[in-house]
Design an enzyme around this catalytic site. Structure first.
Site, PDB file in Angstrom:
ATOM      1  N   ARG A 137     -17.317   5.151   4.714  1.00  0.00           N
ATOM      2  CA  ARG A 137     -16.052   4.302   4.079  1.00  0.00           C
ATOM      3  C   ARG A 137     -15.060   3.939   4.988  1.00  0.00           C
ATOM      4  O   ARG A 137     -14.720   2.848   5.029  1.00  0.00           O
ATOM      5  CB  ARG A 137     -15.463   5.312   2.737  1.00  0.00           C
ATOM      6  CG  ARG A 137     -16.694   5.470   2.039  1.00  0.00           C
ATOM      7  CD  ARG A 137     -15.739   6.527   0.733  1.00  0.00           C
ATOM      8  NE  ARG A 137     -15.237   5.587   0.019  1.00  0.00           N
ATOM      9  CZ  ARG A 137     -15.530   5.147  -1.394  1.00  0.00           C
ATOM     10  NH1 ARG A 137     -16.410   5.745  -1.872  1.00  0.00           N
ATOM     11  NH2 ARG A 137     -14.728   4.433  -2.010  1.00  0.00           N
ATOM     12  N   ASP A 166     -11.485  -1.003  -9.469  1.00  0.00           N
ATOM     13  CA  ASP A 166     -11.220   0.434 -10.042  1.00  0.00           C
ATOM     14  C   ASP A 166      -9.886   0.455 -11.126  1.00  0.00           C
ATOM     15  O   ASP A 166     -10.149   1.025 -11.916  1.00  0.00           O
ATOM     16  CB  ASP A 166     -11.008   1.318  -9.261  1.00  0.00           C
ATOM     17  CG  ASP A 166     -12.497   2.044  -8.779  1.00  0.00           C
ATOM     18  OD1 ASP A 166     -13.438   1.353  -9.033  1.00  0.00           O
ATOM     19  OD2 ASP A 166     -12.671   3.468  -8.429  1.00  0.00           O
ATOM     20  N   ARG A 208     -18.609  16.552  -2.353  1.00  0.00           N
ATOM     21  CA  ARG A 208     -18.715  15.626  -1.278  1.00  0.00           C
ATOM     22  C   ARG A 208     -18.806  16.214   0.103  1.00  0.00           C
ATOM     23  O   ARG A 208     -17.850  17.097   0.342  1.00  0.00           O
ATOM     24  CB  ARG A 208     -18.059  14.250  -1.332  1.00  0.00           C
ATOM     25  CG  ARG A 208     -17.949  13.458  -2.606  1.00  0.00           C
ATOM     26  CD  ARG A 208     -16.843  12.713  -2.757  1.00  0.00           C
ATOM     27  NE  ARG A 208     -17.141  11.292  -2.475  1.00  0.00           N
ATOM     28  CZ  ARG A 208     -16.382  10.313  -2.670  1.00  0.00           C
ATOM     29  NH1 ARG A 208     -15.199  10.666  -2.890  1.00  0.00           N
ATOM     30  NH2 ARG A 208     -16.879   9.005  -2.510  1.00  0.00           N
ATOM     31  N   GLU A 220       0.721  -1.123   0.049  1.00  0.00           N
ATOM     32  CA  GLU A 220      -0.114  -0.036   0.047  1.00  0.00           C
ATOM     33  C   GLU A 220       0.881   1.328   0.068  1.00  0.00           C
ATOM     34  O   GLU A 220       1.929   1.501   0.843  1.00  0.00           O
ATOM     35  CB  GLU A 220      -0.951  -0.076   1.143  1.00  0.00           C
ATOM     36  CG  GLU A 220      -1.721   1.341   1.587  1.00  0.00           C
ATOM     37  CD  GLU A 220      -2.627   1.857   0.265  1.00  0.00           C
ATOM     38  OE1 GLU A 220      -3.119   0.980  -0.170  1.00  0.00           O
ATOM     39  OE2 GLU A 220      -2.306   2.984   0.332  1.00  0.00           O
ATOM     40  N   ALA A 244     -17.560   0.186  -6.124  1.00  0.00           N
ATOM     41  CA  ALA A 244     -16.963  -0.622  -5.145  1.00  0.00           C
ATOM     42  C   ALA A 244     -17.618  -2.045  -5.059  1.00  0.00           C
ATOM     43  O   ALA A 244     -17.012  -2.988  -4.836  1.00  0.00           O
ATOM     44  CB  ALA A 244     -17.158   0.098  -3.662  1.00  0.00           C
TER      45      ALA A 244
HETATM   46  C1  LIG Z   1     -18.286  10.514  -5.522  1.00  0.00           C
HETATM   47  C2  LIG Z   1     -18.054   9.063  -5.658  1.00  0.00           C
HETATM   48  C3  LIG Z   1     -19.071   8.222  -5.020  1.00  0.00           C
HETATM   49  C4  LIG Z   1     -19.119   6.978  -5.229  1.00  0.00           C
HETATM   50  N1  LIG Z   1     -20.177   6.119  -4.334  1.00  0.00           N
HETATM   51  C5  LIG Z   1     -20.117   4.977  -4.680  1.00  0.00           C
HETATM   52  C6  LIG Z   1     -21.125   4.131  -3.910  1.00  0.00           C
HETATM   53  O1  LIG Z   1     -22.066   4.586  -3.312  1.00  0.00           O
HETATM   54  N2  LIG Z   1     -21.260   2.618  -4.067  1.00  0.00           N
HETATM   55  C7  LIG Z   1     -20.066   2.056  -4.682  1.00  0.00           C
HETATM   56  O2  LIG Z   1     -20.314   0.733  -4.808  1.00  0.00           O
HETATM   57  N3  LIG Z   1     -19.154   2.757  -5.328  1.00  0.00           N
HETATM   58  C8  LIG Z   1     -18.967   3.897  -5.261  1.00  0.00           C
HETATM   59  N4  LIG Z   1     -18.049   4.582  -5.626  1.00  0.00           N
HETATM   60  C9  LIG Z   1     -16.852   4.168  -6.419  1.00  0.00           C
HETATM   61  C10 LIG Z   1     -15.951   3.576  -5.330  1.00  0.00           C
HETATM   62  O3  LIG Z   1     -15.528   4.664  -4.610  1.00  0.00           O
HETATM   63  C11 LIG Z   1     -15.000   2.808  -6.261  1.00  0.00           C
HETATM   64  O4  LIG Z   1     -15.254   2.010  -6.992  1.00  0.00           O
HETATM   65  C12 LIG Z   1     -13.974   2.084  -5.016  1.00  0.00           C
HETATM   66  O5  LIG Z   1     -13.483   2.811  -3.858  1.00  0.00           O
HETATM   67  C13 LIG Z   1     -12.988   1.292  -5.810  1.00  0.00           C
HETATM   68  O6  LIG Z   1     -11.986   0.586  -4.632  1.00  0.00           O
HETATM   69  P1  LIG Z   1     -10.631   0.154  -5.072  1.00  0.00           P
HETATM   70  O7  LIG Z   1     -10.116  -0.379  -3.628  1.00  0.00           O
HETATM   71  O8  LIG Z   1     -10.700  -0.537  -6.267  1.00  0.00           O
HETATM   72  O9  LIG Z   1      -9.674   1.629  -5.462  1.00  0.00           O
HETATM   73  P2  LIG Z   1      -9.250   2.453  -4.418  1.00  0.00           P
HETATM   74  O10 LIG Z   1     -10.286   2.811  -3.306  1.00  0.00           O
HETATM   75  O11 LIG Z   1      -8.857   3.798  -5.189  1.00  0.00           O
HETATM   76  O12 LIG Z   1      -8.020   2.039  -3.540  1.00  0.00           O
HETATM   77  C14 LIG Z   1      -6.826   1.774  -4.317  1.00  0.00           C
HETATM   78  C15 LIG Z   1      -5.840   1.814  -3.322  1.00  0.00           C
HETATM   79  O13 LIG Z   1      -4.496   1.709  -3.878  1.00  0.00           O
HETATM   80  C16 LIG Z   1      -3.372   2.210  -3.329  1.00  0.00           C
HETATM   81  N5  LIG Z   1      -2.748   2.712  -4.395  1.00  0.00           N
HETATM   82  C17 LIG Z   1      -2.675   3.669  -5.496  1.00  0.00           C
HETATM   83  N6  LIG Z   1      -1.623   3.546  -6.103  1.00  0.00           N
HETATM   84  C18 LIG Z   1      -0.966   2.727  -5.463  1.00  0.00           C
HETATM   85  C19 LIG Z   1       0.428   2.426  -6.206  1.00  0.00           C
HETATM   86  N7  LIG Z   1       1.164   2.868  -7.126  1.00  0.00           N
HETATM   87  N8  LIG Z   1       1.306   1.429  -5.214  1.00  0.00           N
HETATM   88  C20 LIG Z   1       0.618   1.137  -4.072  1.00  0.00           C
HETATM   89  N9  LIG Z   1      -0.835   1.394  -3.596  1.00  0.00           N
HETATM   90  C21 LIG Z   1      -1.273   2.142  -4.537  1.00  0.00           C
HETATM   91  C22 LIG Z   1      -4.414   3.694  -2.800  1.00  0.00           C
HETATM   92  O14 LIG Z   1      -3.626   4.500  -1.691  1.00  0.00           O
HETATM   93  C23 LIG Z   1      -5.583   2.954  -2.155  1.00  0.00           C
HETATM   94  O15 LIG Z   1      -5.499   2.548  -0.915  1.00  0.00           O
HETATM   95  C24 LIG Z   1     -17.929   6.280  -5.727  1.00  0.00           C
HETATM   96  C25 LIG Z   1     -17.078   7.083  -6.247  1.00  0.00           C
HETATM   97  C26 LIG Z   1     -17.226   8.588  -6.350  1.00  0.00           C
HETATM   98  C27 LIG Z   1     -15.774   9.096  -6.952  1.00  0.00           C
END
Ligand SMILES: Cc1cc2nc3c(=O)[nH]c(=O)nc-3n(C[C@H](O)[C@H](O)[C@H](O)COP(=O)(O)OP(=O)(O)OC[C@H]3O[C@@H](n4cnc5c(N)ncnc54)[C@H](O)[C@@H]3O)c2cc1C
Length: 441
Positions: A137, A331, A218, A39, A344
């Site tokens: 969250r 994502d 937000r 991370e 998510a």
């Molecule tokens: C305004 C808004 C509202 C939303 N509302 C909803 C909702 O109500 N319901 C829903 O299902 N989804 C919602 N989403 C979408 C949701 O937020 C994302 O789909 C979800 O958070 C993605 O999770 P993730 O773990 O794939 O990515 P992320 O949450 O982006 O996590 C990525 C992780 O990787 C780490 N990282 C990044 N780059 C590197 C690197 N190079 N090396 C090491 N670590 C790294 C980051 O620090 C982070 O901890 C919303 C999004 C937005 C923008």
């Protein structure tokens, strides 16, 4: 979680410890797959905002483990008993087309006033789950962190590149910003919308995220304040306020202590390199100057004013590669706009499918077959989410051709458009993936 020693002849790297990375870690622990989570941040953490999960996401959680489902339920906020199956109450938000007497002439709904409820959108088939609703969250992520031994995590490890090992092993080498490296059999890229693993896999900039034409303010409002401004029904149950070129969502989180607000606005372009920018209250209000008193009250009460540019991913031609071995999840694979509240949740579904396939893998060759099956099964569904979500954003803002000002069409569309997301049979999907996984190479 299962605590027995890993027995597989491979060792995986999860890059990113957000909702996807941690959920995938939980599935892999159950299957005794050896892995390390890298991370970039100094600890696991999420932003102080709400996230909602649909029935499909909650079913995926319980299929993964009752512990994940319980973790979610511990954070979930109930709406009123009579609103348990309501996704959103749809209300009038924007004054722009009000008549001189303050009423709107929506077809079939004469005399609607600002703030009035036009219709409710209901979840179908909630019998098999304990309930849907929003969570804070950061609190949800904390619950997931408790299900993972601290020994699997490495912090302050920002991935900057992935290369093939030169020792003849076919391993991957992860290169971090601090100059260190790590060697694993494969990389599971859970590093979000700006994913480095995506760049390493797909190479060209063509697959980088693009601005969607929308941004979102937000913020949070203490529930006591929200009730004072809006009354109990609106404050304590999920609402969507419709307008022109914008809409506002509110839903309760933190067991009803807080009202989460996301206020969307259309923008032709986004030129600032940062995707999250602090704005003044005046700038925020400028985007909603034609809106009615309910919307203005909500926006004025927001405690912080950050605007998020909403980007999404062009459809990736693949979610995996074998030289070097990389597989994208959540994502990193399919970042979407949030207009169907499912980004998510799709990541959690990914983890169930990929994690179970990796659990069946017994060799390095099996990893490639697991990635192939995951890619073939998950890519169409997740790409469809990205496309339909962008369309939903235009629909919610009365921008979609054929739906301008047509509240009945909007209701019909809202009622139908979520079914393929919410009513998904994830177990059957895993069975289809297993068939592909077991096909001879
Ligand atoms: C305004 C808004 C509202 C939303 N509302 C909803 C909702 O109500 N319901 C829903 O299902 N989804 C919602 N989403 C979408 C949701 O937020 C994302 O789909 C979800 O958070 C993605 O999770 P993730 O773990 O794939 O990515 P992320 O949450 O982006 O996590 C990525 C992780 O990787 C780490 N990282 C990044 N780059 C590197 C690197 N190079 N090396 C090491 N670590 C790294 C980051 O620090 C982070 O901890 C919303 C999004 C937005 C923008």
């Amino acid at each position: 979680m299962n605590g027995t020693s890993p027995t597989k002849p491979f060792n995986l790297a999860i890059v990113g410890g957000g909702i996807t990375g941690l959920t995938l870690a939980i599935v892999l622990l159950q299957h005794n797959v050896q892995f390390t989570v890298y991370e970039a941040a100094s600890k696991f953490g999420e932003i102080g905002a709400g996230v909602g999960f649909g029935p499909n996401a909650i079913r995926a959680m319980s299929l993964i483990s009752p512990l994940v489902q319980e973790a979610y339920q511990r954070c979930r906020t109930n709406q009123w008993e009579s609103k348990q199956n309501v996704w959103f109450g749809a209300r009038v938000g924007d004054m722009r087309k009000a008549g001189d007497d303050g009423t709107f002439e929506y077809a079939g709904r004469p005399g609607m006033k600002i703030g009035d409820e036009m219709f409710e959108i209901h979840y179908p088939n909630l019998e098999d789950i304990s309930g849907v609703g929003g969570v804070h969250r950061a609190h949800f992520l904390d619950q997931l962190v408790h299900l993972i031994p601290s020994s699997v995590a490495r912090f302050g490890k920002r991935l900057v590149d992935v290369s093939g090992a030169t020792d003849g092993s076919e391993d991957v080498v992860l290169h971090f910003a601090d100059g260190t490296t790590a060697q694993h059999t494969a990389v599971l890229g859970c590093d979000g919308i700006k994913s480095q693993t995506r760049k390493s896999l797909l190479g060209s900039d063509t697959w980088n995220a693009v601005f969607s034409g929308k941004c979102a303010y937000r913020g949070l409002v203490p529930m006591t304040k929200a009730i004072e401004l809006l009354g109990e029904e609106k404050a304590m149950n999920s609402q969507i306020y419709f307008g022109y070129h914008g809409h506002i969502l509110t839903f309760p989180i933190e067991k009803g202590k807080t009202m989460n607000v996301v206020a969307f606005a259309s923008r032709e372009s986004w030129t600032t390199p940062e995707w999250v920018v602090r704005v003044t209250k005046e700038e925020l209000l400028a985007d909603f100057r034609t809106w009615g008193p309910t919307a203005i009250a909500i926006i004025s009460a927001m405690e912080r004013h950050d605007v998020w540019a909403l980007f999404d991913h062009p459809p990736a031609p693949t979610y995996y590669g074998t030289k070097p071995r990389i597989c994208l999840v959540g994502d990193a694979a399919h970042a979407t706009t949030p207009h169907q509240g499912s980004g998510a949740g799709m990541g959690i579904e990914d983890c169930y499918i990929l994690g179970n396939l990796l659990g069946e893998a017994d060799s390095v060759e099996d990893l490639d077959r697991a990635f192939k099956a995951y890619d073939e099964i998950r890519r169409p569904r997740t790409h469809k989410l990205v496309t339909t979500s962008k369309e939903a954003g235009r629909l919610w803002d009365f921008e979609l051709e054929g739906h301008e000002d047509d509240v009945d069409a909007l209701q019909r569309n809202m009622e139908n458009r979520m079914h393929w997301i919410w009513n998904h049979d994830l177990r059957a999907e895993l069975e289809r993936a297993r068939v592909i996984f077991r096909q001879p190479a």
